[in-house]
Enzyme design. Structure first.
Site, short mmCIF file in Angstrom:
data_model
loop_
_atom_site.label_atom_id
_atom_site.label_comp_id
_atom_site.label_asym_id
_atom_site.label_seq_id
_atom_site.Cartn_x
_atom_site.Cartn_y
_atom_site.Cartn_z
N TYR A 60 62.81 -32.61 -5.44
CA TYR A 60 63.89 -32.76 -4.46
C TYR A 60 64.57 -31.41 -4.27
O TYR A 60 64.39 -30.48 -5.05
CB TYR A 60 64.91 -33.81 -4.92
CG TYR A 60 65.64 -33.42 -6.18
CD1 TYR A 60 65.14 -33.78 -7.42
CD2 TYR A 60 66.81 -32.66 -6.13
CE1 TYR A 60 65.79 -33.40 -8.58
CE2 TYR A 60 67.47 -32.29 -7.28
CZ TYR A 60 66.95 -32.66 -8.50
OH TYR A 60 67.59 -32.26 -9.64
N GLY A 103 62.36 -36.46 -3.72
CA GLY A 103 62.58 -37.20 -4.96
C GLY A 103 64.03 -37.39 -5.36
O GLY A 103 64.31 -37.81 -6.49
N LYS A 129 59.58 -33.86 -22.20
CA LYS A 129 59.45 -35.32 -22.24
C LYS A 129 58.38 -35.80 -23.22
O LYS A 129 58.54 -36.83 -23.86
CB LYS A 129 59.16 -35.87 -20.83
CG LYS A 129 60.33 -35.69 -19.87
CD LYS A 129 60.03 -36.28 -18.52
CE LYS A 129 61.14 -35.93 -17.55
NZ LYS A 129 61.00 -36.59 -16.25
N THR A 160 64.47 -33.74 -19.75
CA THR A 160 63.73 -33.35 -18.57
C THR A 160 62.66 -32.34 -18.95
O THR A 160 62.41 -32.11 -20.13
CB THR A 160 64.71 -32.89 -17.45
OG1 THR A 160 63.97 -32.68 -16.25
CG2 THR A 160 65.46 -31.63 -17.81
N ARG A 178 44.14 -30.87 -8.87
CA ARG A 178 43.43 -29.60 -8.72
C ARG A 178 42.33 -29.49 -9.78
O ARG A 178 41.20 -29.15 -9.48
CB ARG A 178 44.45 -28.45 -8.86
CG ARG A 178 43.87 -27.08 -8.79
CD ARG A 178 44.96 -26.06 -8.84
NE ARG A 178 45.75 -26.11 -10.07
CZ ARG A 178 46.79 -25.33 -10.34
NH1 ARG A 178 47.18 -24.42 -9.45
NH2 ARG A 178 47.44 -25.43 -11.48
N THR A 179 42.68 -29.79 -11.03
CA THR A 179 41.69 -29.82 -12.11
C THR A 179 41.26 -31.29 -12.25
O THR A 179 41.94 -32.08 -12.90
CB THR A 179 42.32 -29.31 -13.42
OG1 THR A 179 43.03 -28.11 -13.14
CG2 THR A 179 41.27 -29.07 -14.48
N ASP A 204 61.59 -43.01 -15.49
CA ASP A 204 61.09 -42.31 -14.29
C ASP A 204 60.32 -43.25 -13.37
O ASP A 204 60.50 -43.21 -12.14
CB ASP A 204 60.18 -41.14 -14.68
CG ASP A 204 60.96 -39.97 -15.24
OD1 ASP A 204 62.09 -39.74 -14.79
OD2 ASP A 204 60.43 -39.29 -16.15
N GLY A 264 48.24 -35.22 -8.86
CA GLY A 264 48.74 -34.59 -10.09
C GLY A 264 48.28 -35.38 -11.30
O GLY A 264 48.02 -36.59 -11.21
N SER A 307 72.14 -34.34 -13.05
CA SER A 307 72.40 -35.51 -13.91
C SER A 307 73.87 -35.64 -14.34
O SER A 307 74.40 -36.76 -14.31
CB SER A 307 71.48 -35.48 -15.13
OG SER A 307 70.16 -35.69 -14.72
P1 ATR Z 1 54.58 -31.81 -15.03
O1 ATR Z 1 55.19 -32.28 -16.29
O2 ATR Z 1 55.54 -31.34 -13.97
O3 ATR Z 1 53.59 -32.78 -14.48
P2 ATR Z 1 52.37 -30.25 -15.94
O4 ATR Z 1 52.06 -31.24 -16.99
O5 ATR Z 1 52.26 -28.79 -16.23
O6 ATR Z 1 53.85 -30.44 -15.43
O7 ATR Z 1 51.48 -30.61 -14.64
C1 ATR Z 1 51.60 -29.91 -13.45
C2 ATR Z 1 50.73 -30.61 -12.41
O8 ATR Z 1 50.88 -29.94 -11.16
C3 ATR Z 1 49.25 -30.57 -12.73
O9 ATR Z 1 48.66 -31.72 -12.18
C4 ATR Z 1 48.80 -29.31 -12.00
O10 ATR Z 1 47.44 -29.25 -11.70
P3 ATR Z 1 46.40 -28.69 -12.80
O11 ATR Z 1 46.18 -29.81 -13.77
O12 ATR Z 1 45.17 -28.36 -12.03
O13 ATR Z 1 47.04 -27.49 -13.42
C5 ATR Z 1 49.60 -29.44 -10.74
N1 ATR Z 1 49.79 -28.16 -10.04
C6 ATR Z 1 50.61 -27.16 -10.40
N2 ATR Z 1 50.55 -26.15 -9.50
C7 ATR Z 1 49.68 -26.55 -8.54
C8 ATR Z 1 49.20 -25.96 -7.32
N3 ATR Z 1 49.60 -24.76 -6.92
N4 ATR Z 1 48.31 -26.67 -6.59
C9 ATR Z 1 47.90 -27.89 -6.97
N5 ATR Z 1 48.32 -28.50 -8.10
C10 ATR Z 1 49.20 -27.84 -8.88
#
Ligand code: ATR
Length: 289
Positions: free
Chosen positions: A234, A254, A79, A75, A164-165, A115, A139, A30
């Site tokens: 990125y 990115g 945020k 960042t 993932r979740t 963003d 995500g 930045s």
């Molecule tokens: P950010 O602000 O970067 O979004 P975050 O709020 O911690 O950080 O979210 C991270 C995201 O990346 C989440 O969607 C996370 O999935 P979970 O909700 O299941 O934790 C996802 N993520 C992180 N590591 C991952 C991995 N190894 N495989 C798949 N998804 C992943």
């Protein structure tokens, strides 16, 4: 008189102070981007890079006010905390519950988020259309939610959410459902493991998996050679990007989004729109990937 006049002129021309705050920020591009933009308008400014953790944010923000900073880029992971601590917010910051651009005026913090605009402008500049597409956002954390308003305004016919979740995608769907409806966009939660769900026109990876895992967050079956794959990370070839390359898909990292979100922050602070095309080639020549 002369002395007094020179103090006034120094006061008028003293460079405004800005910084990017987060943890970690030591590799943030930045400062470089904002100084290149400033050069386009002969604006002189100071732009620092300050490592700040969540616990210290409130007191640090008070210090920025007393040190007469004009603006801050925020960042990860700050945020959402910045959103909670600003005195006033743009509509988009309210919707996304995320702030990446703070303007400091009259001892008040005004929070905005650029963003989503950054992502959309970069996609547009690369000829990627969202309108009427079947698109997938991977995500459900801060990075994904921060771009949702602009993604919906891009009017894909259906925007699929996965994570993932998966419960977090469901919460996200309920948070954004009304906003999507007002834009005639269908929002759906996609089961990441259902390999029969078909392929997507555009897949945007907003997970942090590229930093932490050797595996892509989605199965490769979701990508065809007609898919545009975009990783918001990125500077590295993530497993998701590798997967896109294996499937002969078009892919983008990115970096362009980073530059475009910075350009919109710059516009908010200086009321001037910088030319991002030259900066893109300047930074791309650093061969970050
Ligand atoms: P950010 O602000 O970067 O979004 P975050 O709020 O911690 O950080 O979210 C991270 C995201 O990346 C989440 O969607 C996370 O999935 P979970 O909700 O299941 O934790 C996802 N993520 C992180 N590591 C991952 C991995 N190894 N495989 C798949 N998804 C992943």
């Amino acid at each position: 008189d002369f002395y007094y006049g020179s103090i006034i002129s120094t006061m008028n021309t003293a460079p405004k102070k800005f910084a990017v705050i987060g943890h970690p920020v030591n590799h943030s591009l930045s400062p470089r981007i904002h100084l290149l933009f400033a050069g386009q308008f002969n604006i002189s400014l100071n732009y620092d890079r300050l490592d700040i953790e969540q616990e210290g944010l409130l007191s640090q923000l008070e210090q920025f006010k007393s040190q007469r900073f004009s603006g801050l880029n925020v960042t990860l992971p700050l945020k959402h905390d910045a959103y909670l601590l600003c005195q006033s917010l743009s509509d988009k910051a309210k919707l996304t519950e995320s702030v990446n651009t703070i303007s400091i005026r009259d001892n008040q913090l005004f929070g905005d988020t650029t963003d989503g605009i950054g992502l959309i402008r970069d996609l547009t500049s690369k000829g990627v259309k969202l309108e009427n597409t079947r698109s997938l956002l991977v995500g459900a954390g801060g990075a994904a939610n921060a771009v949702m308003a602009d993604l919906i305004e891009g009017r894909p016919s259906t925007l699929y959410l996965t994570n993932r979740t998966i419960e977090k995608s469901m919460l996200m769907e309920s948070h954004w459902r009304n906003f999507a409806r007002t834009h005639s966009v269908t929002l759906k939660v996609a089961d990441i493991n259902d390999k029969d769900q078909g392929q997507y026109d555009v897949i945007i990876n907003a997970t942090s998996a590229g930093f932490t895992s050797e595996l892509s967050p989605i199965p490769g079956e979701l990508i065809s050679h007609n898919t545009v794959c975009y990783d918001m990370i990125y500077g590295r070839e993530t497993p998701f990007i590798k997967q896109a390359i294996e499937h002969n898909a078009t892919w983008h990292d990115g970096l362009g989004m980073l530059i475009e979100q910075a350009a919109e922050s710059f516009r908010i602070w200086h009321d001037k729109t910088p030319d991002t095309s030259t900066i893109k080639s300047d930074l791309a020549s650093l061969k970050l990937i």
